[in-house]
Design a protein around this motif. Structure first.
Motif, PDB file in Angstrom:
ATOM      1  N   LEU A 258     -15.635 -13.905 -18.173  1.00 38.13           N
ATOM      2  CA  LEU A 258     -14.868 -13.425 -17.031  1.00 38.13           C
ATOM      3  C   LEU A 258     -13.623 -14.266 -16.788  1.00 38.13           C
ATOM      4  CD1 LEU A 258     -14.571 -11.587 -14.525  1.00 38.13           C
ATOM      5  CD2 LEU A 258     -16.036 -13.204 -13.297  1.00 38.13           C
ATOM      6  N   GLU A 259     -13.725 -15.562 -16.988  1.00 41.18           N
ATOM      7  CA  GLU A 259     -12.595 -16.441 -16.713  1.00 41.18           C
ATOM      8  C   GLU A 259     -11.365 -16.062 -17.545  1.00 41.18           C
ATOM      9  OE1 GLU A 259     -15.685 -18.808 -14.676  1.00 41.18           O
ATOM     10  OE2 GLU A 259     -15.580 -17.282 -16.212  1.00 41.18           O
ATOM     11  N   ALA A 260     -11.575 -15.771 -18.811  1.00 42.27           N
ATOM     12  CA  ALA A 260     -10.449 -15.424 -19.681  1.00 42.27           C
ATOM     13  C   ALA A 260      -9.808 -14.112 -19.247  1.00 42.27           C
ATOM     14  CB  ALA A 260     -10.921 -15.327 -21.128  1.00 42.27           C
ATOM     15  N   THR A 261     -10.636 -13.125 -18.935  1.00 47.02           N
ATOM     16  CA  THR A 261     -10.111 -11.832 -18.510  1.00 47.02           C
ATOM     17  C   THR A 261      -9.395 -11.951 -17.168  1.00 47.02           C
ATOM     18  OG1 THR A 261     -11.962 -10.769 -19.634  1.00 47.02           O
ATOM     19  CG2 THR A 261     -10.711  -9.427 -18.084  1.00 47.02           C
ATOM     20  N   ALA A 262      -9.997 -12.695 -16.248  1.00 43.67           N
ATOM     21  CA  ALA A 262      -9.392 -12.856 -14.923  1.00 43.67           C
ATOM     22  C   ALA A 262      -8.058 -13.572 -15.006  1.00 43.67           C
ATOM     23  CB  ALA A 262     -10.352 -13.625 -14.012  1.00 43.67           C
ATOM     24  N   GLY A 263      -7.970 -14.565 -15.891  1.00 40.83           N
ATOM     25  CA  GLY A 263      -6.714 -15.294 -16.040  1.00 40.83           C
ATOM     26  C   GLY A 263      -5.573 -14.417 -16.481  1.00 40.83           C
ATOM     27  N   GLN A 264      -5.866 -13.380 -17.246  1.00 42.49           N
ATOM     28  CA  GLN A 264      -4.826 -12.478 -17.740  1.00 42.49           C
ATOM     29  C   GLN A 264      -4.213 -11.636 -16.628  1.00 42.49           C
ATOM     30  OE1 GLN A 264      -6.707 -10.208 -20.842  1.00 42.49           O
ATOM     31  NE2 GLN A 264      -7.074 -11.993 -22.139  1.00 42.49           N
ATOM     32  N   VAL A 265      -4.954 -11.448 -15.525  1.00 42.33           N
ATOM     33  CA  VAL A 265      -4.435 -10.633 -14.413  1.00 42.33           C
ATOM     34  C   VAL A 265      -4.185 -11.482 -13.165  1.00 42.33           C
ATOM     35  CG1 VAL A 265      -5.448  -8.498 -15.251  1.00 42.33           C
ATOM     36  CG2 VAL A 265      -6.792  -9.986 -13.761  1.00 42.33           C
ATOM     37  N   GLY A 266      -4.186 -12.805 -13.339  1.00 40.32           N
ATOM     38  CA  GLY A 266      -3.834 -13.690 -12.244  1.00 40.32           C
ATOM     39  C   GLY A 266      -4.884 -13.835 -11.166  1.00 40.32           C
ATOM     40  N   VAL A 267      -6.157 -13.707 -11.528  1.00 38.89           N
ATOM     41  CA  VAL A 267      -7.258 -13.853 -10.576  1.00 38.89           C
ATOM     42  C   VAL A 267      -8.018 -15.136 -10.885  1.00 38.89           C
ATOM     43  CG1 VAL A 267      -9.462 -12.893  -9.792  1.00 38.89           C
ATOM     44  CG2 VAL A 267      -7.490 -11.389 -10.158  1.00 38.89           C
ATOM     45  N   ARG A 268      -8.312 -15.895  -9.844  1.00 38.28           N
ATOM     46  CA  ARG A 268      -9.058 -17.148 -10.005  1.00 38.28           C
ATOM     47  C   ARG A 268     -10.552 -16.878  -9.869  1.00 38.28           C
ATOM     48  NH1 ARG A 268     -10.529 -21.447  -6.245  1.00 38.28           N
ATOM     49  NH2 ARG A 268      -9.435 -20.332  -4.551  1.00 38.28           N
ATOM     50  N   VAL A 269     -11.353 -17.513 -10.724  1.00 39.87           N
ATOM     51  CA  VAL A 269     -12.811 -17.369 -10.683  1.00 39.87           C
ATOM     52  C   VAL A 269     -13.424 -18.648 -10.109  1.00 39.87           C
ATOM     53  CG1 VAL A 269     -14.923 -16.988 -12.019  1.00 39.87           C
ATOM     54  CG2 VAL A 269     -12.798 -15.814 -12.664  1.00 39.87           C
ATOM     55  N   VAL A 270     -14.324 -18.476  -9.165  1.00 39.21           N
ATOM     56  CA  VAL A 270     -15.052 -19.595  -8.565  1.00 39.21           C
ATOM     57  C   VAL A 270     -16.520 -19.449  -8.918  1.00 39.21           C
ATOM     58  CG1 VAL A 270     -15.862 -20.591  -6.390  1.00 39.21           C
ATOM     59  CG2 VAL A 270     -13.454 -19.965  -6.662  1.00 39.21           C
ATOM     60  N   ARG A 271     -17.095 -20.507  -9.471  1.00 33.96           N
ATOM     61  CA  ARG A 271     -18.536 -20.568  -9.711  1.00 33.96           C
ATOM     62  C   ARG A 271     -19.012 -21.870  -9.066  1.00 33.96           C
ATOM     63  NH1 ARG A 271     -19.947 -16.730 -13.671  1.00 33.96           N
ATOM     64  NH2 ARG A 271     -18.203 -16.096 -15.008  1.00 33.96           N
ATOM     65  N   HIS A 272     -19.559 -21.763  -7.886  1.00 37.33           N
ATOM     66  CA  HIS A 272     -19.913 -22.955  -7.117  1.00 37.33           C
ATOM     67  C   HIS A 272     -21.422 -23.155  -7.083  1.00 37.33           C
ATOM     68  CE1 HIS A 272     -19.754 -26.071  -4.076  1.00 37.33           C
ATOM     69  NE2 HIS A 272     -20.680 -25.413  -3.395  1.00 37.33           N
ATOM     70  N   VAL A 273     -21.867 -24.372  -7.412  1.00 33.93           N
ATOM     71  CA  VAL A 273     -23.284 -24.734  -7.295  1.00 33.93           C
ATOM     72  C   VAL A 273     -23.468 -25.472  -5.975  1.00 33.93           C
ATOM     73  CG1 VAL A 273     -25.198 -26.010  -8.316  1.00 33.93           C
ATOM     74  CG2 VAL A 273     -23.519 -24.879  -9.793  1.00 33.93           C
ATOM     75  N   VAL A 274     -24.339 -24.953  -5.129  1.00 32.59           N
ATOM     76  CA  VAL A 274     -24.528 -25.514  -3.799  1.00 32.59           C
ATOM     77  C   VAL A 274     -25.019 -26.962  -3.877  1.00 32.59           C
ATOM     78  CG1 VAL A 274     -26.928 -24.714  -3.616  1.00 32.59           C
ATOM     79  CG2 VAL A 274     -25.556 -25.043  -1.535  1.00 32.59           C
ATOM     80  N   HIS A 275     -24.640 -27.753  -2.893  1.00 34.31           N
ATOM     81  CA  HIS A 275     -25.093 -29.148  -2.830  1.00 34.31           C
ATOM     82  C   HIS A 275     -25.499 -29.477  -1.399  1.00 34.31           C
ATOM     83  CE1 HIS A 275     -21.276 -30.293  -0.883  1.00 34.31           C
ATOM     84  NE2 HIS A 275     -20.692 -29.512  -1.774  1.00 34.31           N
ATOM     85  N   PRO A 276     -26.414 -30.428  -1.211  1.00 29.62           N
ATOM     86  CA  PRO A 276     -26.810 -30.816   0.146  1.00 29.62           C
ATOM     87  C   PRO A 276     -25.607 -31.298   0.944  1.00 29.62           C
ATOM     88  CG  PRO A 276     -28.333 -31.733  -1.468  1.00 29.62           C
ATOM     89  CD  PRO A 276     -27.159 -31.180  -2.245  1.00 29.62           C
TER      90      PRO A 276
END
Length: 311
Positions: A236-254
């Protein structure tokens, strides 16, 4: 103390009710008498053995979400004292031991239980609530934005809707038709069954894992993906970069401060975790079966101390 122990990885049947020694709080920790323990899909994922190298051979007491009462404090602790009601998600992603009558927890990973909720409601909030809060922060959620929450009736999704509304966003929520009335009650501005191309959104909060949602994000927007966030960047990151969209994948932390923010929203009447079912601690295996079956709306909670639920 009573605790649910898994001596090996496997299906829900590996969860057994047994007796263990009560832990003691170390420096900077408190001993919590657990009243209720929330359950999450990650609990079942960890129990299954999908990531055994992460946790070691065990035995393990699973569970991270807890709400209860401080029983004792370790050296150096001044933030909480015995008798105070606290909730949190301690030690994630390490093994915390939430499915038990007592656990020790770092004081900075807890917050005071908000006044407007009992221990069952508080135990349903930490992991899903912090996931929603921290992911929105990483995505840059701002007042006036138009956002889509996909899978909005689930544990994380329904809290993401409420937090976005509290921050002044316009929320489109997608879920199965049977959940539409529920999402309208949460305050969603629009509710749909299938996200479709139309007016683009500034941010997609994806609780399902559907790369096709990239088509509904405006150029310069963000897509935040919750499932599999720990795996890091994918196609997804590569495809999103081509259309100027940022991808967030966040792992929760205490995050004690984040918990306090959630508690403030609860006290203000802007946030509440939907509890679809509360089961006794001894039925932890059944809770995991329901988690794996996709129980639907909100959260499942284990009641450890029925007499203490009402605080």
């Amino acid at each position: 103390m009573r605790a649910i122990v898994a001596h090996r990885y496997g299906g829900p049947e590996v969860l057994e009710l047994t007796t263990l020694p009560r832990p003691a709080p170390g420096p900077g920790e408190v001993l919590v008498r657990v009243v209720a323990a929330g359950t999450n899909p990650v609990d079942a994922h960890a129990r299954s053995g999908a990531v055994p190298g992460w946790f070691g051979p065990g035995p393990h007491v699973w569970g991270w979400d807890v709400s209860g009462v401080v029983e004792a404090v370790g050296p150096g602790v001044t933030a909480f004292g015995p008798g105070e009601a606290v909730f949190g998600m301690p030690r994630f992603p390490g093994v915390a031991g939430g499915y038990a009558e007592y656990l020790s927890a770092p004081v900075g990973e807890l917050a005071a239980v908000p006044d407007g909720v009992d221990h069952v409601g508080a135990a349903a909030l930490p992991l899903a609530g912090l996931t929603a809060l921290q992911t929105w922060e990483r995505a840059g959620l701002a007042e006036g934005q138009r956002v889509l929450v996909h899978g909005a009736a689930g544990g994380v999704g329904h809290l993401a809707v409420r937090i976005a509304k509290a921050r002044g966003a316009r929320v489109v929520a997608s879920a199965r038709p049977k959940h539409h009335d529920f999402l309208h009650r949460l305050g969603a501005d629009d509710v749909v069954s299938v996200p479709e191309s139309g007016e683009p959104v500034d941010v997609v909060f994806d609780c399902v894992g559907d790369d096709r949602l990239l088509s509904v994000v405006r150029p310069g927007g963000v897509i935040a993906v919750v499932p599999g966030a720990a795996r890091g960047a994918m196609a997804l990151e590569a495809t999103a970069g081509q259309v100027g969209v940022r991808v967030v994948r966040h792992v929760v932390h205490p995050d004690g401060r984040g918990l306090a923010q959630l508690a403030a929203l609860v006290d203000a009447g802007r946030l509440a975790a939907e509890v679809s079912r509360a089961l006794p601690l001894a039925e932890a295996a059944e809770a995991h079966r329901l988690l794996e079956a996709g129980h639907g709306r909100g959260k499942l909670v284990l009641v450890v101390d029925p007499e203490g639920v009402g605080r």
